[in-house]
Design a protein around this motif. Structure first.
Motif, PDB file in Angstrom:
ATOM      1  N   ASP A  52      41.654  41.475  32.560  1.00  0.00           N
ATOM      2  CA  ASP A  52      40.275  40.989  32.516  1.00  0.00           C
ATOM      3  C   ASP A  52      40.197  39.475  32.465  1.00  0.00           C
ATOM      4  O   ASP A  52      39.198  38.890  32.873  1.00  0.00           O
ATOM      5  N   SER A  53      41.238  38.829  31.915  1.00  0.00           N
ATOM      6  CA  SER A  53      41.226  37.370  31.772  1.00  0.00           C
ATOM      7  C   SER A  53      41.777  36.645  32.995  1.00  0.00           C
ATOM      8  O   SER A  53      41.901  35.423  32.981  1.00  0.00           O
ATOM      9  N   ASP A  54      42.126  37.394  34.073  1.00  0.00           N
ATOM     10  CA  ASP A  54      42.672  36.797  35.286  1.00  0.00           C
ATOM     11  C   ASP A  54      41.603  36.746  36.375  1.00  0.00           C
ATOM     12  O   ASP A  54      40.792  37.667  36.502  1.00  0.00           O
ATOM     13  N   ILE A  55      41.643  35.669  37.145  1.00  0.00           N
ATOM     14  CA  ILE A  55      40.682  35.504  38.235  1.00  0.00           C
ATOM     15  C   ILE A  55      41.411  35.062  39.500  1.00  0.00           C
ATOM     16  O   ILE A  55      42.530  34.540  39.442  1.00  0.00           O
ATOM     17  N   ILE A  56      40.755  35.286  40.633  1.00  0.00           N
ATOM     18  CA  ILE A  56      41.252  34.862  41.944  1.00  0.00           C
ATOM     19  C   ILE A  56      40.278  33.825  42.482  1.00  0.00           C
ATOM     20  O   ILE A  56      39.068  34.072  42.535  1.00  0.00           O
ATOM     21  N   VAL A  57      40.801  32.683  42.883  1.00  0.00           N
ATOM     22  CA  VAL A  57      39.975  31.575  43.383  1.00  0.00           C
ATOM     23  C   VAL A  57      40.279  31.377  44.861  1.00  0.00           C
ATOM     24  O   VAL A  57      41.432  31.133  45.238  1.00  0.00           O
ATOM     25  N   LYS A  58      39.245  31.491  45.699  1.00  0.00           N
ATOM     26  CA  LYS A  58      39.389  31.307  47.144  1.00  0.00           C
ATOM     27  C   LYS A  58      38.809  29.961  47.559  1.00  0.00           C
ATOM     28  O   LYS A  58      38.109  29.306  46.802  1.00  0.00           O
ATOM     29  N   ASN A  59      39.112  29.590  48.826  1.00  0.00           N
ATOM     30  CA  ASN A  59      38.589  28.364  49.455  1.00  0.00           C
ATOM     31  C   ASN A  59      39.049  27.092  48.741  1.00  0.00           C
ATOM     32  O   ASN A  59      38.259  26.171  48.506  1.00  0.00           O
ATOM     33  N   ILE A  60      40.359  27.050  48.377  1.00  0.00           N
ATOM     34  CA  ILE A  60      40.930  25.794  47.891  1.00  0.00           C
ATOM     35  C   ILE A  60      41.576  25.086  49.086  1.00  0.00           C
ATOM     36  O   ILE A  60      41.867  25.719  50.109  1.00  0.00           O
ATOM     37  N   PRO A  61      41.827  23.779  49.003  1.00  0.00           N
ATOM     38  CA  PRO A  61      42.376  23.061  50.161  1.00  0.00           C
ATOM     39  C   PRO A  61      43.748  23.582  50.578  1.00  0.00           C
ATOM     40  O   PRO A  61      44.596  23.907  49.739  1.00  0.00           O
TER      41      PRO A  61
END
Length: 715
Positions: A52-61
């Protein structure tokens, strides 16, 4: 000797194959060691642990290996907010072959709360000028992994699980209406036999805008960043379309496709499968040089009179109320809405861009023709509700002082008719619902182009092979509140003087009623005026005109002082059936049958129901009332089916007339008829009394038998 050589050769071959296997095993082991070194920083996944404490981040350079460490430091600062929140690990996947990052990263926080907080803060927010974050949780990844490769084929039709047409099969023949308040939107069953109506559905909306789709299949609730559509017997949320700052929207005639409009873009949606088909960015129009030029600092300041400010504020409040409640006011108040137009059957739509039109087919959204059609200085487009015929008008340019109203066939792009106009300031197009006529309201400049001189109604008849035209001109008058009779040939509008002598005087309108029955016989001679004036109502302060959904009847709401007067009219003979005094008025709607009228007042927070003759049925007082409207009905019968029903009814009437009439009974004097009635009443009373006597005697005898039997049993 030969046998020994053969054995040696076999042994050498086995040794070579064994050596090859050893080399392959060593290579695989080296690859494993390299992979382990790459993912030493990452923890091993455990199915028992929660992510639950993990996230995925898209659209980084996407950058090379030289700047990877710098990118990690910048990402750590943004997600930790300069050390405010602790990060367990941050991983940026790297593609060795391309020597570039893959454009996304994984971030793990200590708590679930911090992860949710950072998603709210940074989702859809810019990282730099070219990149905006898209953040998802690991639960979203699980749903993507479990998603099947091949989607099951589904028939997206009206025969779906939602039962979209359930309200049309009500055994009590009731209609529905919606009440929108500051907190909720509730759908009610209208039953005039009861004081309190039955509730079918209620939803918390927190003051968002509530509207019906054109045929009543969907109840739409528009928020800040989405448009939700509810339908079916259980009122499930059919779709939720994500679009920020929606101002208006346009349903396709079959209510499958939808176009949402905002200030920045317009989006075409497939409502039944939640698919964003295409996004159109709205071009920013550059103002002339005089408007873009900054004001000089030394320019003297102008003083504003307080009385002028009060008048302006009051006028803006009234206009805002009308625009927020009237769909037609919305259509002609926003340039965004006029930029798109659906054809009559929803197979294509037209998009108006700067000095050009583009046509798109549905559902492929392929442009047909491929290239846009250049039309200089085009202002507005509108499709016929009956056929693939487009009407648009162009404003005069500096080189030519002629404006044009043009009729174009689709998809041949053939111009059927073009009508020239002079000194045009603005035009508004009004189609008759049946598509037989179209009226264009034209406001005109004076010859000096400094003031408005008047207006006119340009009426076009499409019943004949050639499109016939006639003009109704009003010098020094402006036209407003144009309305067609939905089923008939009459139209109503109001005229008011273009200039007022004093500002304190209120503008008085004149209602004018016309008919187009003689317009079919119109010739090319302009002097022949076949449009007939039926009635005029002079010197009134008009608030609203609302036609019945089935035609013939309409209401006229007039302002008198601080209150209103509502008049019920019959267009067959143009007579008033009744007059009703109203303390306040916001909007009025006719039910789908055209027999009952609903009026709601936002100030008094009440809803009133009237008959078509003006008789009050009942009133409701919902708390926090903002909007109320009848639910529309979808037209299942086509025009050919309606004609067949009418023909069958006429045949039956003629058959009844042809049958021999039954001889009537001889008439009896009133005095004798009263005596006969009394005798019959006596006979019926005596018969009833005798029957009751016999029933009582039978009951007594049964009771005696029961008593005797009980005594014998006791003995």
């Amino acid at each position: 000797m030969n046998a020994k050589k053969a054995e040696r050769d076999k042994i050498w071959e086995q040794l070579e194959s064994f050596n090859k296997l050893e080399e392959e095993i060593k290579k695989k082991e080296k690859e494993k060691e390299e992979l382990i070194k790459e993912y030493e920083e990452l923890p091993t996944p455990n199915p028992e642990l929660s992510y639950d404490s993990d996230i995925i981040v898209k659209n980084i350079p996407i950058i090379g290996g030289q700047k990877l460490e710098l990118l990690k430091k910048v990402l750590e600062k943004t997600f930790s907010e300069a050390g405010k929140y602790k990060i367990k690990y941050l991983s940026v996947p790297f593609d060795k072959e391309a020597n570039k990052t893959k454009g996304y990263c994984f971030v793990s926080f200590e708590d679930k709360e911090t992860a949710e907080l950072m998603t709210k803060k940074l989702h859809n927010k810019p990282f730099d000028k070219q990149h905006t974050f898209e953040i998802y949780s690991f639960e979203y990844l699980k749903t993507v992994e479990e998603f099947p490769d091949e989607l099951p084929k589904k028939d997206y039709s009206l025969k779906d699980d939602y039962d979209l047409l359930y309200w049309l099969l009500d055994p009590n023949l009731r209609d529905q209406y919606v009440i929108a308040t500051n907190l909720t939107a509730s759908v009610m069953w209208c039953d005039f036999a009861q004081e309190d109506d039955e509730m079918d559905f209620e939803l918390k909306t927190s003051g968002r805008r509530t509207e019906w789709s054109p045929h009543g299949l969907f109840l739409t609730i528009t928020g800040v960043s989405s448009l939700d559509a509810y339908c079916g017997k259980e009122w499930g949320r059919f779709q939720s379309l994500r679009h920020d700052n929606i101002k208006t929207f346009q349903f396709c005639p079959n209510e499958r496709f939808l176009i949402t409009h905002s200030k920045d873009a317009s989006v075409v949606w497939d409502l039944w499968i939640d698919n964003r088909k295409r996004k159109f960015k709205i071009p920013k129009i550059q103002l002339p040089e005089n408007q873009n030029r900054k004001k000089d600092k030394k320019e003297p300041k102008t003083k504003i009179d307080k009385t002028d400010l009060r008048k302006l504020i009051n006028e803006r409040i009234e206009l805002q109320k009308i625009e927020s409640k009237s769909p037609k006011a919305l259509i002609h108040s926003t340039d965004i809405y006029n930029g798109f137009a659906w054809n009559f059957d929803g197979t294509k739509f037209a998009r108006l861009n700067l000095d050009q039109i583009q046509f798109y087919d549905i559902p492929s959204l392929d442009s047909n023709p491929k290239h846009p059609i250049p039309i200089p200085n085009i202002q507005e487009i509108s499709f016929s509700p009956k056929e693939n015929l487009l009407v648009y008008w162009t404003k005069a340019t500096d080189s030519a002082n002629l404006s044009k109203i043009v009729f174009m066939e689709i998809p041949s792009l053939q111009i059927v008719k073009s009508h020239n106009l002079v000194l045009v300031e603005d035009c508004e197009i009004f189609w008759h619902p049946k598509g037989n006529h179209v009226a264009v309201i034209v406001t005109k400049y004076s010859k000096t182009l400094k003031s408005i001189s008047g207006s006119s109604v340009e009426l076009f008849n499409l019943n004949s092979k050639e499109i016939l035209h006639e003009t109704i001109d009003f010098k020094s008058f402006l036209i407003s509140n144009f309305e067609w009779d939905p089923e008939g040939s009459t139209f109503i509008f109001a005229t008011e003087p273009a200039e007022v002598k004093s500002q304190n005087e209120a503008k008085l309108q004149t209602i004018r009623m016309y008919t187009t029955q003689g317009h079919a016989q119109l010739t090319n001679d302009v002097n022949q005026n076949k449009v007939e004036v039926l009635k005029t109502i002079p010197d009134i302060q008009l608030r609203d005109i609302v036609w019945s959904s089935k035609g013939r009847y309409f209401i006229v709401v007039v302002k008198k002082g601080y209150s209103y007067v509502m008049e019920f009219w019959d267009s067959s003979n143009f007579t008033k059936s009744s007059i009703v005094d109203l303390p306040s008025y916001t909007r009025g709607f006719w039910d789908p049958t055209g027999s009952f009228l609903m009026i709601f007042s936002e100030n008094n927070r009440e809803i009133q129901f009237y008959t078509f003759q003006g008789a009050l049925i009942k009133t409701i007082h919902p708390e926090g009332l903002k909007f109320a409207c009848w639910r529309p009905r979808i037209e299942i019968l086509s025009e050919s089916d309606k004609k067949k029903i009418q023909e069958d009814a006429e045949k039956k009437m003629n058959d009844l007339r042809d049958k021999p009439q039954i001889q009537k009974e001889p008439t009896i004097d009133k005095s004798k008829s009263k005596e006969l009635e009394k005798q019959q009443m006596r006979k019926t009373f005596i018969e009833y009394y005798q029957k009751k006597k016999e029933e009582r005697l039978k009951e007594k005898q049964e009771r005696k038998k029961i008593k005797q039997e009980t005594k014998k049993e006791k003995k």
